[in-house]
Design a protein around this motif. Structure first.
Motif, mmCIF file in Angstrom:
data_model
loop_
_atom_site.group_PDB
_atom_site.id
_atom_site.type_symbol
_atom_site.label_atom_id
_atom_site.label_comp_id
_atom_site.label_asym_id
_atom_site.label_seq_id
_atom_site.Cartn_x
_atom_site.Cartn_y
_atom_site.Cartn_z
ATOM 1 N N TRP A 61 10.889 -31.334 16.279
ATOM 2 C CA TRP A 61 10.448 -31.970 15.036
ATOM 3 C C TRP A 61 10.008 -30.919 14.020
ATOM 4 O O TRP A 61 10.372 -30.983 12.847
ATOM 5 C CB TRP A 61 9.331 -32.967 15.323
ATOM 6 N N PHE A 62 9.245 -29.924 14.479
ATOM 7 C CA PHE A 62 8.788 -28.872 13.566
ATOM 8 C C PHE A 62 9.968 -28.028 13.059
ATOM 9 O O PHE A 62 9.971 -27.592 11.903
ATOM 10 C CB PHE A 62 7.732 -27.988 14.237
ATOM 11 N N GLN A 63 10.970 -27.809 13.924
ATOM 12 C CA GLN A 63 12.168 -27.098 13.472
ATOM 13 C C GLN A 63 12.907 -27.923 12.419
ATOM 14 O O GLN A 63 13.424 -27.380 11.443
ATOM 15 C CB GLN A 63 13.089 -26.801 14.654
ATOM 16 N N HIS A 64 12.929 -29.229 12.621
ATOM 17 C CA HIS A 64 13.550 -30.133 11.654
ATOM 18 C C HIS A 64 12.853 -30.023 10.288
ATOM 19 O O HIS A 64 13.496 -30.173 9.240
ATOM 20 C CB HIS A 64 13.473 -31.573 12.193
ATOM 21 N N LEU A 65 11.551 -29.743 10.315
ATOM 22 C CA LEU A 65 10.792 -29.580 9.064
ATOM 23 C C LEU A 65 10.979 -28.201 8.436
ATOM 24 O O LEU A 65 10.487 -27.956 7.339
ATOM 25 C CB LEU A 65 9.296 -29.807 9.321
ATOM 26 N N GLY A 66 11.660 -27.286 9.156
ATOM 27 C CA GLY A 66 11.977 -25.993 8.561
ATOM 28 C C GLY A 66 11.364 -24.773 9.230
ATOM 29 O O GLY A 66 11.629 -23.648 8.802
ATOM 30 N N LEU A 67 10.545 -24.967 10.271
ATOM 31 C CA LEU A 67 9.990 -23.803 10.968
ATOM 32 C C LEU A 67 11.063 -23.170 11.853
ATOM 33 O O LEU A 67 11.941 -23.869 12.375
ATOM 34 C CB LEU A 67 8.800 -24.203 11.838
ATOM 35 N N ASP A 68 10.983 -21.842 12.021
ATOM 36 C CA ASP A 68 11.910 -21.220 12.967
ATOM 37 C C ASP A 68 11.470 -21.555 14.394
ATOM 38 O O ASP A 68 10.365 -22.074 14.613
ATOM 39 C CB ASP A 68 11.993 -19.695 12.742
ATOM 40 N N ARG A 69 12.324 -21.286 15.369
ATOM 41 C CA ARG A 69 12.089 -21.713 16.752
ATOM 42 C C ARG A 69 10.746 -21.204 17.301
ATOM 43 O O ARG A 69 9.979 -21.962 17.893
ATOM 44 C CB ARG A 69 13.250 -21.235 17.640
ATOM 45 N N ALA A 70 10.456 -19.924 17.102
ATOM 46 C CA ALA A 70 9.212 -19.352 17.642
ATOM 47 C C ALA A 70 7.982 -20.014 17.015
ATOM 48 O O ALA A 70 7.028 -20.374 17.720
ATOM 49 C CB ALA A 70 9.179 -17.839 17.413
ATOM 50 N N ALA A 71 7.999 -20.181 15.705
ATOM 51 C CA ALA A 71 6.860 -20.807 15.016
ATOM 52 C C ALA A 71 6.730 -22.275 15.415
ATOM 53 O O ALA A 71 5.615 -22.789 15.595
ATOM 54 C CB ALA A 71 7.022 -20.676 13.510
ATOM 55 N N ALA A 72 7.873 -22.967 15.575
ATOM 56 C CA ALA A 72 7.853 -24.375 15.975
ATOM 57 C C ALA A 72 7.302 -24.532 17.394
ATOM 58 O O ALA A 72 6.504 -25.437 17.667
ATOM 59 C CB ALA A 72 9.258 -24.968 15.886
ATOM 60 N N ASP A 73 7.714 -23.634 18.291
ATOM 61 C CA ASP A 73 7.202 -23.675 19.674
ATOM 62 C C ASP A 73 5.698 -23.454 19.699
ATOM 63 O O ASP A 73 4.966 -24.141 20.416
ATOM 64 C CB ASP A 73 7.894 -22.613 20.545
ATOM 65 N N GLN A 74 5.226 -22.486 18.914
ATOM 66 C CA GLN A 74 3.795 -22.200 18.878
ATOM 67 C C GLN A 74 3.013 -23.383 18.322
ATOM 68 O O GLN A 74 1.988 -23.786 18.872
ATOM 69 C CB GLN A 74 3.517 -20.953 18.039
ATOM 70 N N ARG A 75 3.522 -23.971 17.231
ATOM 71 C CA ARG A 75 2.844 -25.125 16.619
ATOM 72 C C ARG A 75 2.816 -26.300 17.588
ATOM 73 O O ARG A 75 1.795 -26.997 17.710
ATOM 74 C CB ARG A 75 3.580 -25.506 15.324
#
Length: 196
Positions: free
Chosen positions: A142-156
């Motif tokens: 979901w966070f990647q769908h919002l535009g975060l890269d994979r590493a940032a999305a995983d952390q969030r």
């Protein structure tokens, strides 16, 4: 004496589990007796004891079945092609539990059992790990769908997990105990919180 098929045994166990869930919903785990289950199921004491040696074994089996339902639904949520808002994960899980076991109130009783019963706590811990893993993967998508890269999305997503599980538990608790609880409003407020 004719041999009992595996399907017959599964059907009897399913009948017993259904009776147990009805008794637990009506009387609670602690107050439900084997006799209550016999009456509810319409089976004989011998039929019950042919599958379970005592109430503790029966409770543990039913708890494991409920947790299996939770694990299955979290796997389904993760496998969906459509990216879901994390609030939708909670809604899907609770809807699935309602369909399979009736009221999710049984989870409150199971959580209570987990406090004092080591085997129930062990099952709870195992399922909690599965939920965290699947919910984190879905939230990361979901966070990647919002535009975060994979590493940032995983952390969030990892940072969000304790809150997401707590939101889910709060949803189940308030749905069970508060008359007229606004389920949609609760989930929408969580959606807004994540969007802020």
């Amino acid at each position: 004496m004719p041999k009992v098929s595996e399907q017959y045994r599964k059907d009897r166990r399913r009948q017993i589990v259904s009776a147990v869930l009805n008794c637990f919903a009506r009387k609670g785990i602690k107050a439900t007796s084997i006799n209550d289950i016999i009456v509810e199921s319409g089976l004989s004491a011998g039929a019950i004891y042919g599958h379970f040696s005592n109430k503790d074994e029966l409770v543990l089996f039913v708890v494991s079945e409920v947790f299996e339902l939770i694990s299955e639904q979290s796997e389904l949520n993760q496998a969906q092609a459509e990216v879901q808002h994390p609030a939708q994960l909670i809604r899907s899980l609770v809807d699935h539990l309602r369909m399979e076991i009736g009221s999710p109130a049984l989870l409150l009783q199971i959580w209570g059992e987990a406090v004092t019963e080591p085997k129930v706590r062990e099952l709870f811990t195992s399922v909690y790990g599965v939920l965290i893993s699947h919910f984190a993967a879905s939230a990361s998508s979901w966070f990647q769908h919002l535009g975060l890269d994979r590493a940032a999305a995983d952390q969030r997503a990892t940072e969000l997990m304790p809150l997401l599980i707590g939101i889910g538990q709060g949803y189940i608790l308030q749905t069970t105990l508060i008359e007229g609880f606004d389920e949609e409003g609760y989930l929408k407020s969580f959606e807004q919180l994540l969007s802020a």
